[in-house]
Write an enzyme that holds these catalytic residues in place. Structure first.
Site, PDB file in Angstrom:
ATOM      1  N   HIS A 171     -43.242  -0.792  86.939  1.00  0.00           N
ATOM      2  CA  HIS A 171     -42.583  -2.084  86.906  1.00  0.00           C
ATOM      3  C   HIS A 171     -41.126  -2.201  86.704  1.00  0.00           C
ATOM      4  CE1 HIS A 171     -43.754  -1.357  82.664  1.00  0.00           C
ATOM      5  NE2 HIS A 171     -42.717  -2.071  82.539  1.00  0.00           N
ATOM      6  N   HIS A 222     -36.885  -5.863  72.383  1.00  0.00           N
ATOM      7  CA  HIS A 222     -38.558  -5.816  72.308  1.00  0.00           C
ATOM      8  C   HIS A 222     -39.059  -4.573  71.748  1.00  0.00           C
ATOM      9  CE1 HIS A 222     -37.310  -3.528  75.778  1.00  0.00           C
ATOM     10  NE2 HIS A 222     -38.465  -3.607  76.594  1.00  0.00           N
TER      11      HIS A 222
HETATM   12  O1  LIG Z   1     -46.591  -0.767  80.040  1.00  0.00           O
HETATM   13  C1  LIG Z   1     -45.699  -0.608  79.015  1.00  0.00           C
HETATM   14  O2  LIG Z   1     -45.529   0.580  78.695  1.00  0.00           O
HETATM   15  C2  LIG Z   1     -44.567  -1.533  78.376  1.00  0.00           C
HETATM   16  C3  LIG Z   1     -44.746  -2.711  78.902  1.00  0.00           C
HETATM   17  C4  LIG Z   1     -43.425  -3.642  78.620  1.00  0.00           C
HETATM   18  C5  LIG Z   1     -43.792  -4.903  78.042  1.00  0.00           C
HETATM   19  C6  LIG Z   1     -42.905  -5.445  77.652  1.00  0.00           C
HETATM   20  C7  LIG Z   1     -41.472  -5.565  77.982  1.00  0.00           C
HETATM   21  C8  LIG Z   1     -41.126  -4.361  78.746  1.00  0.00           C
HETATM   22  O3  LIG Z   1     -39.957  -4.138  78.970  1.00  0.00           O
HETATM   23  C9  LIG Z   1     -42.107  -3.385  79.086  1.00  0.00           C
HETATM   24  O4  LIG Z   1     -41.930  -2.342  79.732  1.00  0.00           O
HETATM   25 FE   LIG Z   2     -39.706  -2.034  79.851  1.00  0.00          FE
END
Ligand SMILES: O=C(O)CCc1cccc(O)c1O
Ligand SMILES: [Fe+2]
Length: 316
Positions: free
Chosen positions: A115, A179
């Site tokens: 993602h 984050h």
């Molecule tokens: O699935 C994961 O390992 C992390 C997911 C994820 C959540 C919030 C902000 C992010 O930038 C992010 O990557």
């Molecule tokens: Fe991320």
């Protein structure tokens, strides 16, 4: 070489665990503006700096940086899967130039991306293949990490490489800001988790669903003020945005890795993707930020920011 930049946070929780409708609408409007900015610029190449979350890059072989000469989305969190339209010649031209400048970037002929790459590409261009791309991975979570300033050196070298090419290039940074999503860490991992961080490149659909369910659950707890994740830090996020807008890289990348984590949580090093993208823009000369959006969005586990920038001389 005309150049422009869009740097944005990502979050797989977008669409899966949304904030209040007016907040969602505000971000959607910002994405629409960024898409219009990209359309106006009409790039013939996108260079995207993004991290990975143990989907494509694992501890069986973890580089600090990697240029993809071919790349495939794993389709995590229900996002589009399949091949990106990688400009292979451009990828090798970039890799050669970056290596010549002394930044030891890896090259992959079969890069898997998640993602981190997919969200900005689909938000800005509508699909994974609308614009030819050079994907550049930056390790932001798998310790040990090199110093953050190395992301600037990478970005500068990429920017210098692009100056030699007759292309219209949209630079993209993907990640951050403060984050602390529930990404496992090898140091404190159980043997099962350590095995997954080392060899778990192709989870079963059940394993993937379980992992993604955990992220949604963590986001739900976090948004309701619970759980063990670090708080978002809007003050630190403002410092990052202000410093990069001013071209004051050292205010961010001159700090220790511990500083990033203490201020912005364990995934704050994703800001390295912004440092690299802005440094690549700076290689073309002075720049100015066109738009800058920020909101702390706990439902997405992110200090969420989207910025666009162009060279000061109006070359874009
Ligand atoms: O699935 C994961 O390992 C992390 C997911 C994820 C959540 C919030 C902000 C992010 O930038 C992010 O990557
Ligand atoms: Fe991320």
């Amino acid at each position: 070489m005309p150049v422009a930049l869009c740097a944005t946070s990502h979050s797989p929780l977008i669409g899966l665990h949304d904030p209040a409708p007016e907040v969602r609408a505000e971000v959607d409007a910002e994405f629409a503006a960024a898409r219009a900015f990209a359309e106006d610029f009409a790039p013939d190449l996108a260079v995207i700096f993004a991290p990975d979350h143990y989907n494509g890059f694992l501890y069986d072989m973890m580089p600090s940086f990697c240029v993809g000469a071919a790349a495939t989305s794993v389709g995590d969190y229900g996002l589009p899967s399949g091949a990106l339209d990688v400009d292979r010649d451009a990828a090798y031209a970039v890799a050669e130039r970056v290596l010549a400048s002394g930044v030891d970037v890896a090259v992959s002929e079969d890069m898997r991306v998640d993602h981190g790459f997919v969200q900005p590409l689909t938000f800005l261009f509508g699909s994974l293949t609308a614009v030819p791309v050079v994907p550049v991975f930056i390790n932001c979570v798998a310790e040990p990490l090199g110093p953050a300033v190395r992301a600037r050196h990478l970005g500068t070298a990429v920017g210098e490489a692009l100056k030699e090419m007759d292309r219209r290039v949209l630079l993209i940074g993907s990640g951050g800001l403060s984050h602390d999503p529930p990404v496992p860490r090898l140091k404190e991992a159980t043997p099962e988790v350590a095995e997954r961080l080392t060899h778990g490149r192709d989870p079963s659909p059940e394993q993937r669903a379980q992992r993604e369910g955990r992220t949604v659950k963590a986001a739900s707890e976090f948004a309701h003020g619970g759980g063990a994740l670090r708080p978002l830090n809007p003050d630190w996020d403002a410092l990052v945005l202000r410093s990069l807008a001013a071209g004051d890289f050292a205010a961010v990348d001159g700090r220790s890795n511990e500083w990033f984590v203490a201020e912005g949580g364990h995934s704050a090093p994703e800001v390295r993707t912004w440092i690299a993208a802005y440094a690549a823009l700076a290689a073309a000369g002075p720049y100015t930020v066109r738009s800058s959006y920020y909101r702390a969005i706990p439902e997405w586990l992110a200090g969420f920011a989207t910025t666009t920038a162009v060279p000061l001389d109006g070359a874009a």
